[in-house]
Design an enzyme around this catalytic site. Sequence first.
Site, short mmCIF file in Angstrom:
data_model
loop_
_atom_site.label_atom_id
_atom_site.label_comp_id
_atom_site.label_asym_id
_atom_site.label_seq_id
_atom_site.Cartn_x
_atom_site.Cartn_y
_atom_site.Cartn_z
N THR A 58 0.82 -1.22 0.00
CA THR A 58 0.00 0.00 0.00
C THR A 58 0.85 1.27 0.00
O THR A 58 0.50 2.22 -0.71
CB THR A 58 -1.02 0.02 1.16
OG1 THR A 58 -0.38 -0.39 2.36
CG2 THR A 58 -2.18 -0.90 0.88
N PRO A 62 -3.57 -0.53 -3.91
CA PRO A 62 -4.62 -0.60 -2.90
C PRO A 62 -4.75 -1.99 -2.28
O PRO A 62 -4.48 -2.99 -2.93
CB PRO A 62 -5.89 -0.24 -3.67
CG PRO A 62 -5.57 -0.38 -5.11
CD PRO A 62 -4.10 -0.26 -5.26
N ASP A 63 -5.14 -2.02 -1.02
CA ASP A 63 -5.43 -3.28 -0.34
C ASP A 63 -6.90 -3.60 -0.58
O ASP A 63 -7.78 -2.96 -0.04
CB ASP A 63 -5.16 -3.13 1.16
CG ASP A 63 -5.52 -4.38 1.94
OD1 ASP A 63 -5.93 -5.38 1.31
OD2 ASP A 63 -5.40 -4.36 3.17
N PHE A 64 -7.14 -4.62 -1.43
CA PHE A 64 -8.53 -4.92 -1.81
C PHE A 64 -9.40 -5.30 -0.63
O PHE A 64 -10.61 -5.13 -0.66
CB PHE A 64 -8.55 -6.09 -2.81
CG PHE A 64 -7.86 -5.76 -4.09
CD1 PHE A 64 -8.10 -4.57 -4.72
CD2 PHE A 64 -6.96 -6.65 -4.64
CE1 PHE A 64 -7.47 -4.25 -5.90
CE2 PHE A 64 -6.31 -6.34 -5.82
CZ PHE A 64 -6.57 -5.14 -6.45
N ARG A 65 -8.78 -5.87 0.40
CA ARG A 65 -9.59 -6.39 1.50
C ARG A 65 -9.82 -5.40 2.62
O ARG A 65 -10.52 -5.69 3.56
CB ARG A 65 -8.96 -7.67 2.07
CG ARG A 65 -9.07 -8.83 1.12
CD ARG A 65 -8.59 -10.12 1.74
NE ARG A 65 -8.87 -11.23 0.84
CZ ARG A 65 -8.12 -11.55 -0.19
NH1 ARG A 65 -7.05 -10.86 -0.46
NH2 ARG A 65 -8.44 -12.57 -0.96
N ASN A 82 1.17 -10.92 -2.23
CA ASN A 82 0.97 -9.82 -3.18
C ASN A 82 1.20 -10.29 -4.61
O ASN A 82 2.06 -11.13 -4.87
CB ASN A 82 1.92 -8.67 -2.83
CG ASN A 82 1.66 -8.15 -1.43
OD1 ASN A 82 0.56 -8.31 -0.90
ND2 ASN A 82 2.66 -7.54 -0.82
N ASP A 130 1.92 -8.13 -7.06
CA ASP A 130 2.87 -7.26 -7.74
C ASP A 130 4.24 -7.94 -7.71
O ASP A 130 4.42 -8.96 -7.07
CB ASP A 130 2.92 -5.89 -7.04
CG ASP A 130 3.30 -6.03 -5.57
OD1 ASP A 130 4.40 -6.53 -5.26
OD2 ASP A 130 2.48 -5.65 -4.70
N HIS A 152 -0.16 -16.33 -4.24
CA HIS A 152 -1.43 -16.06 -4.92
C HIS A 152 -1.21 -15.74 -6.40
O HIS A 152 -2.05 -15.11 -7.04
CB HIS A 152 -2.19 -14.92 -4.23
CG HIS A 152 -2.67 -15.30 -2.86
ND1 HIS A 152 -3.05 -14.39 -1.91
CD2 HIS A 152 -2.82 -16.52 -2.27
CE1 HIS A 152 -3.40 -15.02 -0.81
NE2 HIS A 152 -3.27 -16.31 -1.00
N CYS A 176 -4.18 -22.02 -25.55
CA CYS A 176 -3.00 -22.80 -25.95
C CYS A 176 -1.91 -22.81 -24.89
O CYS A 176 -0.92 -23.50 -25.02
CB CYS A 176 -2.43 -22.28 -27.27
SG CYS A 176 -1.54 -20.72 -27.11
N CYS A 232 -4.35 -13.94 -27.67
CA CYS A 232 -3.18 -14.65 -28.19
C CYS A 232 -3.32 -14.77 -29.72
O CYS A 232 -4.42 -14.62 -30.26
CB CYS A 232 -3.20 -16.03 -27.54
SG CYS A 232 -1.96 -17.17 -28.06
N ASN A 275 2.97 -5.50 11.99
CA ASN A 275 1.73 -5.17 11.28
C ASN A 275 1.05 -4.02 12.01
O ASN A 275 1.26 -3.81 13.19
CB ASN A 275 0.80 -6.40 11.25
CG ASN A 275 -0.30 -6.27 10.21
OD1 ASN A 275 -0.05 -5.87 9.08
ND2 ASN A 275 -1.52 -6.59 10.59
ZN ZN Z 1 -3.10 -19.11 -27.43
#
Ligand code: ZN
Length: 247
Positions: free
Chosen positions: A31, A36-39, A105, A107, A122, A133, A154, A218
Amino acid sequence: MATSTTDTAQFVELVKGARHIAVLTGAGISTPSGIPDFRSPGGFYSDQRNSNVFDIASFRKDPSFFYDFARRFYPLLVAAKPNEVHEALAKWERAGKDVRIATQNIDDLHQRAGSTHVYPVHGTLATSTCLSCGQRIETRLLEADVLSGFIPRCDCGGVFKPDITFFGELLPDRVWEGAKEAMSEANLVVVLGTSLVVYPAAALPDFRPSGAPLVIVNREPTGLDRQADVVVRGDLGVVMDRVSRLV
Ligand code: ZN
């Protein structure tokens, strides 16, 4: 926010004494880089309309919902730069410590700061894969399409999906095993910027060997505070910058 000097001093001593350090990081460390922290309360998921943006069944049915969101979100990720927390962990590694980072994260700020052993449990936005494919490509190469409102496709005609783990998908297997191994081989486990509410990632510190100290930094209390040897409440950037200078 006040930071206890005693706790920080203990943290410094533990880092100095440890050869193998396993770290678990969460949204709280990204952050300050503008992601942004989605939660968080009032965050992205608190709006019901957004609840299935990261749902794989919805994505397969209609990827435009995700890509409408991505048009707003991708530029934040591209603009984001590693902060003091990412830099501190990379510095420990350069100082010769075995630092392995499991991150929730999506990112790639740890890698961009220079850390080389990163396990994005994640998944990651850095790459995307064709759902038809299986061709994998760097997501930044799709950014122009996404920003112009196209769904990136693609050569085979299939839709690219970022390699983030969506709801309804399994966690990346090899990454998860690497994260568990990092914890089980650590002489020190450090949790940074996560309230430890998202499983199975929140269970990772449980894989540490008995006797390996646990440090939690934290802003908010976490479910593992009682088990931790050191808990530091405070601004992560300030804490890590101080620790980094003393180690
Ligand atoms: Zn493909």
